[in-house]
Design a protein around this motif. Structure first.
Motif, PDB file in Angstrom:
ATOM      1  N   THR A  44      59.599  26.950  38.854  1.00  0.00           N
ATOM      2  CA  THR A  44      58.827  27.827  37.966  1.00  0.00           C
ATOM      3  C   THR A  44      57.498  27.176  37.618  1.00  0.00           C
ATOM      4  OG1 THR A  44      59.721  26.884  35.929  1.00  0.00           O
ATOM      5  CG2 THR A  44      60.909  28.771  36.860  1.00  0.00           C
ATOM      6  N   LEU A  45      56.539  28.023  37.325  1.00  0.00           N
ATOM      7  CA  LEU A  45      55.267  27.590  36.750  1.00  0.00           C
ATOM      8  C   LEU A  45      54.905  28.603  35.674  1.00  0.00           C
ATOM      9  CD1 LEU A  45      52.828  25.689  36.664  1.00  0.00           C
ATOM     10  CD2 LEU A  45      51.730  27.215  38.323  1.00  0.00           C
ATOM     11  N   PRO A  46      55.253  28.304  34.427  1.00  0.00           N
ATOM     12  CA  PRO A  46      54.907  29.233  33.340  1.00  0.00           C
ATOM     13  C   PRO A  46      53.393  29.314  33.150  1.00  0.00           C
ATOM     14  CG  PRO A  46      56.587  27.646  32.636  1.00  0.00           C
ATOM     15  CD  PRO A  46      56.040  27.169  33.953  1.00  0.00           C
ATOM     16  N   LEU A  47      52.895  30.542  33.006  1.00  0.00           N
ATOM     17  CA  LEU A  47      51.475  30.780  32.725  1.00  0.00           C
ATOM     18  C   LEU A  47      51.401  31.758  31.550  1.00  0.00           C
ATOM     19  CD1 LEU A  47      50.213  31.151  36.407  1.00  0.00           C
ATOM     20  CD2 LEU A  47      50.024  29.129  34.914  1.00  0.00           C
ATOM     21  N   PRO A  48      51.707  31.280  30.348  1.00  0.00           N
ATOM     22  CA  PRO A  48      51.857  32.166  29.202  1.00  0.00           C
ATOM     23  C   PRO A  48      50.555  32.719  28.615  1.00  0.00           C
ATOM     24  CG  PRO A  48      52.163  29.900  28.509  1.00  0.00           C
ATOM     25  CD  PRO A  48      52.023  29.891  30.019  1.00  0.00           C
ATOM     26  N   ILE A  49      49.423  32.207  29.028  1.00  0.00           N
ATOM     27  CA  ILE A  49      48.157  32.730  28.502  1.00  0.00           C
ATOM     28  C   ILE A  49      47.663  33.811  29.458  1.00  0.00           C
ATOM     29  CG2 ILE A  49      45.788  32.184  27.808  1.00  0.00           C
ATOM     30  CD1 ILE A  49      46.829  29.270  27.322  1.00  0.00           C
ATOM     31  N   ALA A  50      47.908  35.049  29.068  1.00  0.00           N
ATOM     32  CA  ALA A  50      47.523  36.236  29.843  1.00  0.00           C
ATOM     33  C   ALA A  50      48.158  36.271  31.234  1.00  0.00           C
ATOM     34  CB  ALA A  50      46.007  36.350  29.951  1.00  0.00           C
ATOM     35  N   GLY A  51      49.218  35.500  31.458  1.00  0.00           N
ATOM     36  CA  GLY A  51      49.854  35.453  32.769  1.00  0.00           C
ATOM     37  C   GLY A  51      49.024  34.737  33.809  1.00  0.00           C
ATOM     38  N   LEU A  52      47.945  34.065  33.367  1.00  0.00           N
ATOM     39  CA  LEU A  52      46.992  33.432  34.283  1.00  0.00           C
ATOM     40  C   LEU A  52      46.808  31.949  34.052  1.00  0.00           C
ATOM     41  CD1 LEU A  52      44.151  36.088  34.077  1.00  0.00           C
ATOM     42  CD2 LEU A  52      45.809  35.796  35.911  1.00  0.00           C
ATOM     43  N   MET A  53      46.998  31.520  32.813  1.00  0.00           N
ATOM     44  CA  MET A  53      46.690  30.139  32.462  1.00  0.00           C
ATOM     45  C   MET A  53      47.868  29.490  31.751  1.00  0.00           C
ATOM     46  SD  MET A  53      42.750  30.540  31.190  1.00  0.00           S
ATOM     47  CE  MET A  53      43.055  31.977  30.181  1.00  0.00           C
ATOM     48  N   SER A  54      47.928  28.183  31.889  1.00  0.00           N
ATOM     49  CA  SER A  54      48.970  27.403  31.240  1.00  0.00           C
ATOM     50  C   SER A  54      48.472  26.860  29.916  1.00  0.00           C
ATOM     51  CB  SER A  54      49.372  26.238  32.147  1.00  0.00           C
ATOM     52  OG  SER A  54      50.333  25.438  31.498  1.00  0.00           O
ATOM     53  N   ASP A  55      49.412  26.571  29.037  1.00  0.00           N
ATOM     54  CA  ASP A  55      49.097  25.882  27.793  1.00  0.00           C
ATOM     55  C   ASP A  55      49.439  24.390  27.905  1.00  0.00           C
ATOM     56  OD1 ASP A  55      51.822  26.259  27.918  1.00  0.00           O
ATOM     57  OD2 ASP A  55      52.034  26.935  25.846  1.00  0.00           O
ATOM     58  N   LYS A  56      49.738  23.948  29.128  1.00  0.00           N
ATOM     59  CA  LYS A  56      50.083  22.545  29.404  1.00  0.00           C
ATOM     60  C   LYS A  56      48.873  21.811  29.988  1.00  0.00           C
ATOM     61  CE  LYS A  56      54.321  23.439  28.302  1.00  0.00           C
ATOM     62  NZ  LYS A  56      54.693  23.306  26.919  1.00  0.00           N
ATOM     63  N   GLY A  57      48.979  20.507  30.100  1.00  0.00           N
ATOM     64  CA  GLY A  57      47.911  19.691  30.645  1.00  0.00           C
ATOM     65  C   GLY A  57      47.848  19.736  32.158  1.00  0.00           C
ATOM     66  N   LEU A  58      46.765  19.212  32.685  1.00  0.00           N
ATOM     67  CA  LEU A  58      46.506  19.220  34.123  1.00  0.00           C
ATOM     68  C   LEU A  58      47.634  18.576  34.928  1.00  0.00           C
ATOM     69  CD1 LEU A  58      44.640  19.650  36.572  1.00  0.00           C
ATOM     70  CD2 LEU A  58      43.607  17.443  36.038  1.00  0.00           C
ATOM     71  N   VAL A  59      48.110  17.425  34.506  1.00  0.00           N
ATOM     72  CA  VAL A  59      49.136  16.707  35.268  1.00  0.00           C
ATOM     73  C   VAL A  59      50.409  17.541  35.368  1.00  0.00           C
ATOM     74  CG1 VAL A  59      50.606  14.649  35.276  1.00  0.00           C
ATOM     75  CG2 VAL A  59      48.178  14.444  34.710  1.00  0.00           C
ATOM     76  N   GLU A  60      50.826  18.137  34.259  1.00  0.00           N
ATOM     77  CA  GLU A  60      52.049  18.948  34.256  1.00  0.00           C
ATOM     78  C   GLU A  60      51.892  20.211  35.107  1.00  0.00           C
ATOM     79  OE1 GLU A  60      55.159  20.906  31.035  1.00  0.00           O
ATOM     80  OE2 GLU A  60      53.667  19.458  30.360  1.00  0.00           O
ATOM     81  N   VAL A  61      50.733  20.849  35.023  1.00  0.00           N
ATOM     82  CA  VAL A  61      50.492  22.060  35.822  1.00  0.00           C
ATOM     83  C   VAL A  61      50.440  21.711  37.306  1.00  0.00           C
ATOM     84  CG1 VAL A  61      48.858  23.933  36.316  1.00  0.00           C
ATOM     85  CG2 VAL A  61      49.350  23.280  33.945  1.00  0.00           C
ATOM     86  N   ALA A  62      49.765  20.632  37.647  1.00  0.00           N
ATOM     87  CA  ALA A  62      49.688  20.220  39.055  1.00  0.00           C
ATOM     88  C   ALA A  62      51.076  19.936  39.610  1.00  0.00           C
ATOM     89  CB  ALA A  62      48.793  18.991  39.201  1.00  0.00           C
ATOM     90  N   GLU A  63      51.934  19.295  38.834  1.00  0.00           N
ATOM     91  CA  GLU A  63      53.303  19.040  39.281  1.00  0.00           C
ATOM     92  C   GLU A  63      54.063  20.354  39.439  1.00  0.00           C
ATOM     93  OE1 GLU A  63      56.619  17.637  40.848  1.00  0.00           O
ATOM     94  OE2 GLU A  63      54.725  16.556  40.669  1.00  0.00           O
ATOM     95  N   GLY A  64      53.824  21.312  38.556  1.00  0.00           N
ATOM     96  CA  GLY A  64      54.456  22.625  38.683  1.00  0.00           C
ATOM     97  C   GLY A  64      54.053  23.341  39.964  1.00  0.00           C
TER      98      GLY A  64
END
Length: 117
Positions: A44-64
């Motif tokens: 999974t890669l949650p993107l809770p901001i408008a279904g487009l952006m993450s509320d997590k940091g770069l490292v966590e998103v890149a790993e996702g």
């Protein structure tokens, strides 16, 4: 939910059960990307901001993103299906595009079906 320009939910898959599981998980997450196999969510890669952006940091998103890529590769996909799907819905570039109103032949500027007579 990253589906240019309207950013609606797009689900692709091989069976209805897995596609339903994926859709339900995306809704639960508030947007994002999901990989499901045989009823189990495997990435999974949650993107809770408008279904487009993450509320997590770069490292966590890149790993996702890497997790999604590894999961799709395990399913036999040799390309990034999320990128393909995101542009499948962009109705301003040729040729066939999926919109909330149906399949569009961008070259003909008209709706079309999957099969012709």
């Amino acid at each position: 939910t990253v589906a240019h320009d309207s950013h609606n939910l797009i689900v692709a898959g091989m069976n209805d059960t897995d596609m339903l599981t994926a859709a339900q998980e995306v809704v639960r997450m508030g947007g994002g990307c999901v990989v499901v196999r045989e009823g189990s969510i495997i990435a999974t890669l949650p993107l809770p901001i408008a279904g487009l952006m993450s509320d997590k940091g770069l490292v966590e998103v890149a790993e996702g993103v890497r997790e999604l890529n590894r999961a799709t590769q395990k399913l036999g996909c040799s390309y990034n299906p999320f990128m393909l799907i995101s542009f499948l819905a962009l109705p301003v570039i040729p040729s066939l595009k999926l919109t909330d109103r149906g399949l569009v032949d961008v070259d003909a500027f008209d709706f079309t079906g999957l099969w012709t007579d």
